[in-house]
Write an enzyme that holds these catalytic residues in place. Sequence first.
Site, mmCIF file in Angstrom:
data_model
loop_
_atom_site.group_PDB
_atom_site.id
_atom_site.type_symbol
_atom_site.label_atom_id
_atom_site.label_comp_id
_atom_site.label_asym_id
_atom_site.label_seq_id
_atom_site.Cartn_x
_atom_site.Cartn_y
_atom_site.Cartn_z
ATOM 1 N N GLY A 89 0.917 -1.283 -0.280
ATOM 2 C CA GLY A 89 0.051 -0.011 0.073
ATOM 3 C C GLY A 89 0.689 1.472 -0.044
ATOM 4 N N GLY A 91 2.428 3.563 1.297
ATOM 5 C CA GLY A 91 3.165 3.889 2.671
ATOM 6 C C GLY A 91 3.586 5.471 2.952
ATOM 7 N N ARG A 92 4.037 6.108 1.936
ATOM 8 C CA ARG A 92 4.350 7.312 1.872
ATOM 9 C C ARG A 92 3.919 8.127 0.673
ATOM 10 N NH1 ARG A 92 10.717 7.499 -0.203
ATOM 11 N NH2 ARG A 92 10.576 5.658 -1.424
ATOM 12 N N GLY A 125 7.105 7.400 6.279
ATOM 13 C CA GLY A 125 6.311 8.048 5.042
ATOM 14 C C GLY A 125 7.070 9.205 4.476
ATOM 15 N N ARG A 182 -1.788 -1.619 -10.149
ATOM 16 C CA ARG A 182 -0.617 -2.134 -10.424
ATOM 17 C C ARG A 182 -1.087 -3.762 -10.479
ATOM 18 N NH1 ARG A 182 3.084 0.753 -6.736
ATOM 19 N NH2 ARG A 182 1.995 2.618 -6.463
ATOM 20 N N ASP A 251 4.294 -5.233 -7.149
ATOM 21 C CA ASP A 251 3.601 -3.844 -6.994
ATOM 22 C C ASP A 251 4.150 -2.811 -7.712
ATOM 23 O OD1 ASP A 251 5.827 -4.666 -5.179
ATOM 24 O OD2 ASP A 251 5.845 -2.605 -4.644
ATOM 25 N N ASN A 252 5.353 -2.976 -8.410
ATOM 26 C CA ASN A 252 5.716 -1.906 -9.311
ATOM 27 C C ASN A 252 5.374 -2.288 -10.833
ATOM 28 O OD1 ASN A 252 6.737 -0.835 -7.085
ATOM 29 N ND2 ASN A 252 8.872 -1.517 -7.164
ATOM 30 N N ASP A 261 7.862 3.619 -10.414
ATOM 31 C CA ASP A 261 8.758 3.518 -9.100
ATOM 32 C C ASP A 261 10.187 3.408 -9.453
ATOM 33 O OD1 ASP A 261 8.675 3.573 -6.575
ATOM 34 O OD2 ASP A 261 6.912 2.050 -6.301
HETATM 35 P P1 AMP Z 1 8.932 0.736 -2.982
HETATM 36 O O1 AMP Z 1 10.380 -0.289 -2.598
HETATM 37 O O2 AMP Z 1 9.204 2.181 -3.292
HETATM 38 O O3 AMP Z 1 8.155 0.287 -4.405
HETATM 39 O O4 AMP Z 1 7.973 0.614 -1.972
HETATM 40 C C1 AMP Z 1 7.802 -0.653 -0.996
HETATM 41 C C2 AMP Z 1 6.834 -0.434 -0.111
HETATM 42 O O5 AMP Z 1 7.470 0.243 0.949
HETATM 43 C C3 AMP Z 1 5.377 0.336 -0.531
HETATM 44 O O6 AMP Z 1 4.472 0.062 0.095
HETATM 45 C C4 AMP Z 1 5.941 1.898 -0.066
HETATM 46 O O7 AMP Z 1 4.756 2.762 0.268
HETATM 47 C C5 AMP Z 1 6.667 1.567 1.354
HETATM 48 N N1 AMP Z 1 7.634 2.661 1.768
HETATM 49 C C6 AMP Z 1 8.837 2.878 1.246
HETATM 50 N N2 AMP Z 1 9.479 3.802 1.767
HETATM 51 C C7 AMP Z 1 8.672 3.977 3.122
HETATM 52 C C8 AMP Z 1 8.743 4.938 3.814
HETATM 53 N N3 AMP Z 1 9.652 5.899 3.949
HETATM 54 N N4 AMP Z 1 7.805 5.142 4.726
HETATM 55 C C9 AMP Z 1 6.712 4.320 4.626
HETATM 56 N N5 AMP Z 1 6.505 3.293 3.704
HETATM 57 C C10 AMP Z 1 7.515 3.323 2.770
HETATM 58 MG MG MG Z 2 6.704 0.735 -5.282
#
Ligand code: AMP
Ligand code: MG
Length: 487
Positions: A89, A91-92, A125, A182, A251-252, A261
């Site tokens: 989901g 997360g940020r 976040g 996604r 998810d990407n 992403d």
């Molecule tokens: P990503 O590697 O960018 O595809 O992110 C994978 C997951 O980690 C996703 O659910 C993002 O929302 C979460 N995420 C990445 N960085 C953060 C962060 N700094 N705080 C909260 N969630 C994060």
């Molecule tokens: Mg991602």
Amino acid sequence: MTQRIGWNFNNSYESLPDKFYSIINPNPVEAPKLVVLNESLAKELGLNPDLLKEKEAVNVFAGNKVPEGGASLAQAYAGHQFGNFTMLGDGRALLVGEQITPGGERFDIQLKGSGRTPYSRGGDGRAALGPMLREYIISEAMHGLGIPTTRSLAVVTTGEPVIREEDLPGAIMTRVASSHLRVGTFEFASQWGSIEELQALADYAIERHYPKIKDDEFKYLTFYKEVIKRQASLIAKWQLNGFIHGVMNTDNMTISGETIDYGPCAFMDTYDPETVFSSIDVQGRYAYGNQPGIGAWNLARFAETLIQLFYDKDKDKAVAMAQEALSGYGEQFNSNWMAGMRAKLGLFNEEKEDETLIKELLNLMHEHSADYTNTFRLLTIGKKENTALFSAPEFEKWYKKWQERLERQEESKESSEELMRKSNPAIIPRNHRVEEAIEAAVEDGDFSVMEDLVKVLSNPFAYSPEQKEYCQLPPKTGEPYRTYCGT
Ligand code: AMP
Ligand code: MG
């Protein structure tokens, strides 16, 4: 004021069942400051670039204020990360709204780095300035290369530090995407939703990205095939341009067929199918040469979510249909890749031996550690440099064979060269150049290096004198280049 900025929101995602998102209260930041704005993209979206620089819009880019008619939600999704299924989901990230452009197109306007959400797990976040600038530069470079991608509208600094191994300046990037649906959104629906909720999601995705098929008799199967088609085309473009995504988790992978992403991604310099940049990809799962196969793996996970919609009674039949559809992926990828490679070599027609000709060149490039982009650039401008590849006798032989092949087609040498210029970028965002631009911005507050870089990358096929210095390779350090997830 809102009228004049040009926001024109119509938020369709909220029509999905509640399960698919969480409404978020703003997480204000202390001292937002606009540091990068994509004026041409702003105009395409129907937004007024001058007003986007003013306080009201900057507060929107900072997540301090929900614009009129906007949304404020985080999307739920799951995903296979390095092969392991998990709940994820936004997360940020935060959806600010779906902007309808003057041409009637719909784009998600999303903030990245906008604070905690129910999907943040242990994370803060937030995002640091460096990685947000990196996403900005690379996504805009991809757009310049003609590769479907999310875009970058703006970056603001927050005036607050983010705590990583060291304190870094915090930033929020505004991302523009034809949607953020996604494969992982479907995995979430299939794992935690009812069949009605899954179907609502599929209908929504069809309406948004594949409206032509909505009256199809087997529309969910057709939908699956359409996504396969777009991914086969997208990943072929990555391969043709030497782009390594770095974290091809499900998810990407988008339903729209856009690249999304930009974390540990980078462009390959020396041609080597085993190239990996990401520090966390220790097994090389997402190496350059593995990307097409990972595309198929992800699409298999996608099929598993949709199978229940293919046929409601006969499961075996549904599985067979999915397998049959997926088996088309390899062929589609190959024909896209072959077409792209022929164009890179100035070939208009098809001959049986073309694949051998192409593979021979790639093997020679591998053997002599040739730079991928520069090899094609030099072949395009008809210049041989004093490199191991160009000095090799086997290359001479290959070159002759290629020239003979060119002569066998009807088109003139000039048209071949023109085709090659359109198909081989003179420049890519070289890693040392990207680093240099980010460093100037983060360390010295100097965004001009990045602006110049983004400008030359906006037309990588220009072959202009100002692009020449950007073709140069980094000084040899002996250390392989490494990227970090940068969260
Ligand atoms: P990503 O590697 O960018 O595809 O992110 C994978 C997951 O980690 C996703 O659910 C993002 O929302 C979460 N995420 C990445 N960085 C953060 C962060 N700094 N705080 C909260 N969630 C994060
Ligand atoms: Mg991602």
